[in-house]
Design a protein around this motif. Structure first.
Motif, PDB file in Angstrom:
ATOM      1  N   TYR A  33     -19.840  30.494 -37.377  1.00 32.07           N
ATOM      2  CA  TYR A  33     -19.169  31.401 -36.440  1.00 32.07           C
ATOM      3  C   TYR A  33     -19.363  32.857 -36.866  1.00 32.07           C
ATOM      4  CZ  TYR A  33     -15.543  33.993 -34.059  1.00 32.07           C
ATOM      5  OH  TYR A  33     -14.879  34.935 -33.318  1.00 32.07           O
TER       6      TYR A  33
ATOM      7  N   LEU B 294     -24.781  38.430 -32.774  1.00 37.12           N
ATOM      8  CA  LEU B 294     -24.591  38.844 -31.380  1.00 37.12           C
ATOM      9  C   LEU B 294     -24.191  40.312 -31.273  1.00 37.12           C
ATOM     10  CD1 LEU B 294     -22.890  35.725 -29.750  1.00 37.12           C
ATOM     11  CD2 LEU B 294     -25.218  36.549 -29.441  1.00 37.12           C
TER      12      LEU B 294
ATOM     13  N   LYS C  57     -27.391  42.627 -29.278  1.00 34.15           N
ATOM     14  CA  LYS C  57     -27.068  43.162 -27.940  1.00 34.15           C
ATOM     15  C   LYS C  57     -27.869  42.454 -26.842  1.00 34.15           C
ATOM     16  CE  LYS C  57     -26.146  47.813 -29.708  1.00 34.15           C
ATOM     17  NZ  LYS C  57     -25.091  47.366 -30.558  1.00 34.15           N
ATOM     18  N   ILE C  58     -27.673  41.180 -26.772  1.00 35.90           N
ATOM     19  CA  ILE C  58     -28.414  40.365 -25.812  1.00 35.90           C
ATOM     20  C   ILE C  58     -27.720  40.400 -24.443  1.00 35.90           C
ATOM     21  CG2 ILE C  58     -27.229  38.217 -26.438  1.00 35.90           C
ATOM     22  CD1 ILE C  58     -29.974  36.883 -26.321  1.00 35.90           C
ATOM     23  N   HIS C  59     -28.521  40.407 -23.381  1.00 36.74           N
ATOM     24  CA  HIS C  59     -27.947  40.458 -22.031  1.00 36.74           C
ATOM     25  C   HIS C  59     -27.168  39.177 -21.734  1.00 36.74           C
ATOM     26  CE1 HIS C  59     -27.659  40.830 -17.677  1.00 36.74           C
ATOM     27  NE2 HIS C  59     -27.993  42.107 -17.815  1.00 36.74           N
ATOM     28  N   LEU C  60     -26.061  39.351 -21.015  1.00 35.13           N
ATOM     29  CA  LEU C  60     -25.194  38.209 -20.686  1.00 35.13           C
ATOM     30  C   LEU C  60     -25.963  37.045 -20.065  1.00 35.13           C
ATOM     31  CD1 LEU C  60     -22.256  37.032 -20.134  1.00 35.13           C
ATOM     32  CD2 LEU C  60     -22.380  38.213 -17.970  1.00 35.13           C
ATOM     33  N   LEU C  61     -26.866  37.362 -19.153  1.00 37.90           N
ATOM     34  CA  LEU C  61     -27.601  36.292 -18.479  1.00 37.90           C
ATOM     35  C   LEU C  61     -28.511  35.537 -19.437  1.00 37.90           C
ATOM     36  CD1 LEU C  61     -28.627  37.935 -15.106  1.00 37.90           C
ATOM     37  CD2 LEU C  61     -26.768  36.376 -15.541  1.00 37.90           C
ATOM     38  N   LYS C  62     -29.172  36.303 -20.326  1.00 33.69           N
ATOM     39  CA  LYS C  62     -30.051  35.648 -21.300  1.00 33.69           C
ATOM     40  C   LYS C  62     -29.223  34.829 -22.274  1.00 33.69           C
ATOM     41  CE  LYS C  62     -34.005  38.734 -21.384  1.00 33.69           C
ATOM     42  NZ  LYS C  62     -34.628  39.832 -22.084  1.00 33.69           N
ATOM     43  N   LEU C  63     -28.085  35.387 -22.677  1.00 33.75           N
ATOM     44  CA  LEU C  63     -27.220  34.689 -23.624  1.00 33.75           C
ATOM     45  C   LEU C  63     -26.741  33.365 -23.032  1.00 33.75           C
ATOM     46  CD1 LEU C  63     -25.748  34.839 -26.362  1.00 33.75           C
ATOM     47  CD2 LEU C  63     -23.841  35.900 -25.179  1.00 33.75           C
ATOM     48  N   ASP C  64     -26.407  33.410 -21.754  1.00 33.86           N
ATOM     49  CA  ASP C  64     -25.963  32.184 -21.095  1.00 33.86           C
ATOM     50  C   ASP C  64     -27.080  31.155 -21.027  1.00 33.86           C
ATOM     51  OD1 ASP C  64     -23.463  33.026 -20.824  1.00 33.86           O
ATOM     52  OD2 ASP C  64     -23.384  32.932 -18.649  1.00 33.86           O
ATOM     53  N   PHE C  65     -28.286  31.638 -20.793  1.00 35.32           N
ATOM     54  CA  PHE C  65     -29.435  30.731 -20.745  1.00 35.32           C
ATOM     55  C   PHE C  65     -29.641  30.064 -22.111  1.00 35.32           C
ATOM     56  CE2 PHE C  65     -33.969  30.298 -21.753  1.00 35.32           C
ATOM     57  CZ  PHE C  65     -34.313  29.310 -20.845  1.00 35.32           C
ATOM     58  N   TYR C  66     -29.588  30.891 -23.174  1.00 34.13           N
ATOM     59  CA  TYR C  66     -29.769  30.342 -24.521  1.00 34.13           C
ATOM     60  C   TYR C  66     -28.629  29.385 -24.884  1.00 34.13           C
ATOM     61  CZ  TYR C  66     -33.379  33.894 -25.207  1.00 34.13           C
ATOM     62  OH  TYR C  66     -34.496  34.672 -25.087  1.00 34.13           O
ATOM     63  N   THR C  67     -27.417  29.726 -24.443  1.00 32.87           N
ATOM     64  CA  THR C  67     -26.271  28.855 -24.753  1.00 32.87           C
ATOM     65  C   THR C  67     -26.459  27.487 -24.116  1.00 32.87           C
ATOM     66  OG1 THR C  67     -24.911  30.832 -24.694  1.00 32.87           O
ATOM     67  CG2 THR C  67     -23.743  28.742 -24.734  1.00 32.87           C
TER      68      THR C  67
ATOM     69  N   PRO D 264     -18.145  28.740 -24.266  1.00 34.55           N
ATOM     70  CA  PRO D 264     -19.383  27.972 -24.458  1.00 34.55           C
ATOM     71  C   PRO D 264     -20.007  28.170 -25.844  1.00 34.55           C
ATOM     72  CG  PRO D 264     -19.365  29.011 -22.318  1.00 34.55           C
ATOM     73  CD  PRO D 264     -18.149  29.506 -23.021  1.00 34.55           C
ATOM     74  N   ILE D 265     -19.978  29.403 -26.365  1.00 27.39           N
ATOM     75  CA  ILE D 265     -20.629  29.636 -27.661  1.00 27.39           C
ATOM     76  C   ILE D 265     -19.826  28.993 -28.796  1.00 27.39           C
ATOM     77  CG2 ILE D 265     -21.301  31.415 -29.340  1.00 27.39           C
ATOM     78  CD1 ILE D 265     -22.075  33.128 -26.930  1.00 27.39           C
TER      79      ILE D 265
ATOM     80  N   LEU E 224     -26.256  30.893 -14.829  1.00 28.98           N
ATOM     81  CA  LEU E 224     -24.994  31.307 -15.403  1.00 28.98           C
ATOM     82  C   LEU E 224     -23.979  30.185 -15.552  1.00 28.98           C
ATOM     83  CD1 LEU E 224     -24.904  34.137 -16.340  1.00 28.98           C
ATOM     84  CD2 LEU E 224     -23.249  34.654 -14.598  1.00 28.98           C
ATOM     85  N   ILE E 225     -23.442  30.171 -16.735  1.00 26.82           N
ATOM     86  CA  ILE E 225     -22.364  29.262 -17.076  1.00 26.82           C
ATOM     87  C   ILE E 225     -21.173  29.599 -16.174  1.00 26.82           C
ATOM     88  CG2 ILE E 225     -20.702  28.896 -18.933  1.00 26.82           C
ATOM     89  CD1 ILE E 225     -23.210  29.175 -20.807  1.00 26.82           C
TER      90      ILE E 225
ATOM     91  N   LEU F 185     -22.443  43.761 -19.850  1.00 27.65           N
ATOM     92  CA  LEU F 185     -23.560  42.814 -19.764  1.00 27.65           C
ATOM     93  C   LEU F 185     -24.387  42.751 -21.046  1.00 27.65           C
ATOM     94  CD1 LEU F 185     -24.745  43.646 -16.138  1.00 27.65           C
ATOM     95  CD2 LEU F 185     -23.613  41.557 -16.858  1.00 27.65           C
ATOM     96  N   THR F 186     -24.419  43.879 -21.794  1.00 31.05           N
ATOM     97  CA  THR F 186     -25.331  43.883 -22.947  1.00 31.05           C
ATOM     98  C   THR F 186     -24.677  44.174 -24.290  1.00 31.05           C
ATOM     99  OG1 THR F 186     -25.821  46.171 -22.419  1.00 31.05           O
ATOM    100  CG2 THR F 186     -27.414  44.534 -21.680  1.00 31.05           C
TER     101      THR F 186
ATOM    102  N   ARG G 231     -15.006  37.250 -22.857  1.00 29.73           N
ATOM    103  CA  ARG G 231     -16.389  37.080 -23.335  1.00 29.73           C
ATOM    104  C   ARG G 231     -16.528  37.166 -24.837  1.00 29.73           C
ATOM    105  NH1 ARG G 231     -21.556  40.146 -22.048  1.00 29.73           N
ATOM    106  NH2 ARG G 231     -22.201  38.889 -23.814  1.00 29.73           N
TER     107      ARG G 231
END
Lengths: 351, 217
Positions: A147, A154, A158-168, A250-251, B75-76, B141-142, B215
């Protein structure tokens, strides 16, 4: 012995497998399915495939340790031990008492040892009990460390939310597959371990290089029973896990699954065990442990890493009570059941 | 399949960026329009109204497109609801700007010279609050750690605008004012309308601060 008789004796183990699939698959894919990140069918397929692979190819280590605790030498005896463990798990679950199949089966074996007059090896027994305590502690340590590392990464990346969700999402599938493999490798011993010494399956030579041993055939059957449990009943449990008891992001869910899977893997991997021995590190014993207790340890680890001071002591007490209560209850029920099997049904329960 | 989804997420990130830029542009157009109206450059002002109308339509269609893609591919679910709520409410900023300029172009309020500067200042701070809001959204977002800095800026500009709004009202309704009551009310109405932009930004930031907590890993 004909196939029908063999299947009848194996039925209690298969039932244990079904119950394991129905309940423990939710520890791995519960959050992902419950929060609709992964479709149930996809999760069930991945989970089943990897549970079977883990059971068939890596299940023998933990089963071997159970065999050292008590080598149940007749199918009737193995049937009774598995059956009484299943009854213990079922009735304790009904009474909302904390229970783990690993602890019930050990209790059952000790019950058989007492009944048959065989000695329970204190070193093996203490090794097994030690791993039960070590299991949630290790999961706690893993999740705490993973953790903190994840949070720092993270913050920096500074990963984009959408990319982070994809990786998750991708991570949940990969870690889910690893978790299923570890569950199969570690927990198949609970399901089929007691049948290993008495199972009548013969080794099959496939080509020049591959031998499909009798134990592997037994574990394949157990793995299939787990898969049936996953497909027929785990959806309900997953929905409960995903939306209720462990409400995790999710993470954090990914970290919990990874930590508990690592623990199950450690207690099942022969390769790691042998490597530890080769480099002179005291090896981790190969023992079936409770995935639910690993999950609880991991959740508490994240809670503490987040700075929460209110550790759920009630939950810790419940786990500790389960370490004592489950094997004792299972041993008593098993002893009585063996007596009935031998004297009422005239079934040979030990040699 | 995963590569395909990854491609789609890149596409969507691009769309969201364009959407945020569109909102920001609407603020700049709004400021220029108010300045031109106060300077009496009515032709230029009319062009700005047409321009902001176009921006408003553009923002609407971008929002719909993003919404569709978010639901269909990505998206989750947990983040999806928040991102969608954020994009929907951001649209309100453009709507309020457009409606204010449209009302001005129809009703043509007569603003006394003594308070024209205050109106321009309100418009200027509205742009700044919109810019800070967009910064907060981009940070959400970032880079979560920066969101609160931007939110604080939005709160600061909103308070400044409230102060100017109050000053305008006190001047208009004060004992030295010889205006008709109907004109006073009309001026007050437009002061409140302009202040609505930063009020909207403030409301969005209130929601955003909750989304940030959700988040946090």
């Amino acid at each position: 012995m004909n196939t029908a008789t063999i299947l009848f004796f194996l039925s209690s183990g298969l039932f244990l497998g079904w119950s394991l699939g129905a309940n423990d698959a939710a520890n791995i894919f519960g959050t992902a399915v419950g929060s609709r990140m992964i479709k149930f069918t996809s999760a069930a397929i991945i989970c089943s495939i990897f549970v079977i692979i883990g059971a068939v190819f890596s299940g023998s280590g933990a089963a071997h340790t159970l065999g050292k605790l008590g080598a149940i030498n007749t199918l009737g005896g193995a049937f009774t031990v598995a059956f009484t463990s299943a009854v213990t798990v079922f009735s304790m679950t009904k009474l909302s008492l904390p229970v783990s199949t690993s602890q019930a089966i050990v209790g059952g074996i000790i019950g058989w040892n007492l009944f048959s007059g065989k000695t329970t090896e204190p070193t093996v027994f203490s090794k097994i009990v030690g791993t039960w305590i070590l299991c949630p502690i290790l999961a706690f340590v893993f999740s705490f460390i993973i953790y903190l590392i994840t949070r720092n990464i993270l913050k920096k990346v500074k990963i984009h939310l959408l990319k982070l969700d994809f990786y998750t999402r991708l991570g949940l599938v990969i870690v889910g597959a690893f978790g299923s493999y570890s569950l199969g490798a570690n927990n198949i011993a609970n399901v089929m371990g007691v049948f290993v010494p008495s199972a009548p399956f013969k080794d099959i030579q496939l080509g020049h290089f591959f031998m499909f041993s009798g134990t592997q055939q037994l574990f394949l059957l157990g793995g299939l029973a787990i898969a049936v449990g996953i497909f027929t009943y785990s959806k309900k449990v997953m929905m409960t896990v995903g939306s209720g008891i462990f409400k995790l992001s999710p993470i954090t869910a990914l970290i919990v699954i990874l930590s508990s899977s690592l623990v199950l893997f450690l207690f099942a991997s022969k390769g790691l065990h042998n490597w530890f021995v080769s480099v002179g590190i005291p090896p981790i014993p190969l023992v079936p442990v409770s995935s639910s207790q690993a999950v609880v340890g991991a959740v508490i680890g994240i809670g503490l890493a987040k700075g929460g001071r209110n550790v759920n002591y009630k939950m810790l007490f419940k786990i500790s009570a389960g370490w004592v209560a489950t094997p004792v209850i299972a041993a008593i029920i098993c002893f009585i059941a063996l007596y009935i099997m031998q004297n009422v049904f005239q079934i040979l329960v030990f040699i | 399949m995963s590569i395909n989804i990854f491609g789609k997420s890149k596409d969507l990130i691009g769309n969201i960026n364009v959407y945020l830029q569109t909102i920001q542009t609407s603020g700049l157009v709004f400021y220029e329009a108010i300045k031109e109206y106060m300077d009496g450059q009515n032709d230029f002002f009319a062009d700005r109204v047409v321009e902001i109308k176009k921006i408003e339509h553009e923002a609407d269609s971008l929002r719909r497109d993003i919404k569709h893609k978010l639901y269909k591919y990505l998206l989750i679910p947990e983040s999806r609801g928040d991102v969608l709520a954020l994009l929907e409410t951001l649209d309100d900023v453009v709507d309020v700007s457009y409606n204010t300029l449209l009302s001005i172009s129809i009703e043509k309020p007569e603003i006394p010279d003594s308070i024209k500067d205050d109106f321009v200042k309100m418009a200027k701070y509205s742009v700044k609050s919109t810019e800070a809001l967009i910064g907060a959204c981009e940070a959400y977002l970032t880079d979560l750690s920066n969101v609160n800095d931007f939110i604080n800026k939005v709160f600061f500009f909103e308070t400044e605008i409230d102060r100017i709004e109050e000053r305008i009202k006190r001047t208009v309704f004060g004992p030295d004012s010889s205006m008709k009551f109907s004109r006073k009310v009309h001026i007050r109405y437009f002061a409140e309308k302009i202040a609505l932009i930063s009020d909207t930004a403030e409301n969005i930031c209130d929601r955003l601060s909750v989304f940030v907590i959700k988040r946090e890993v």
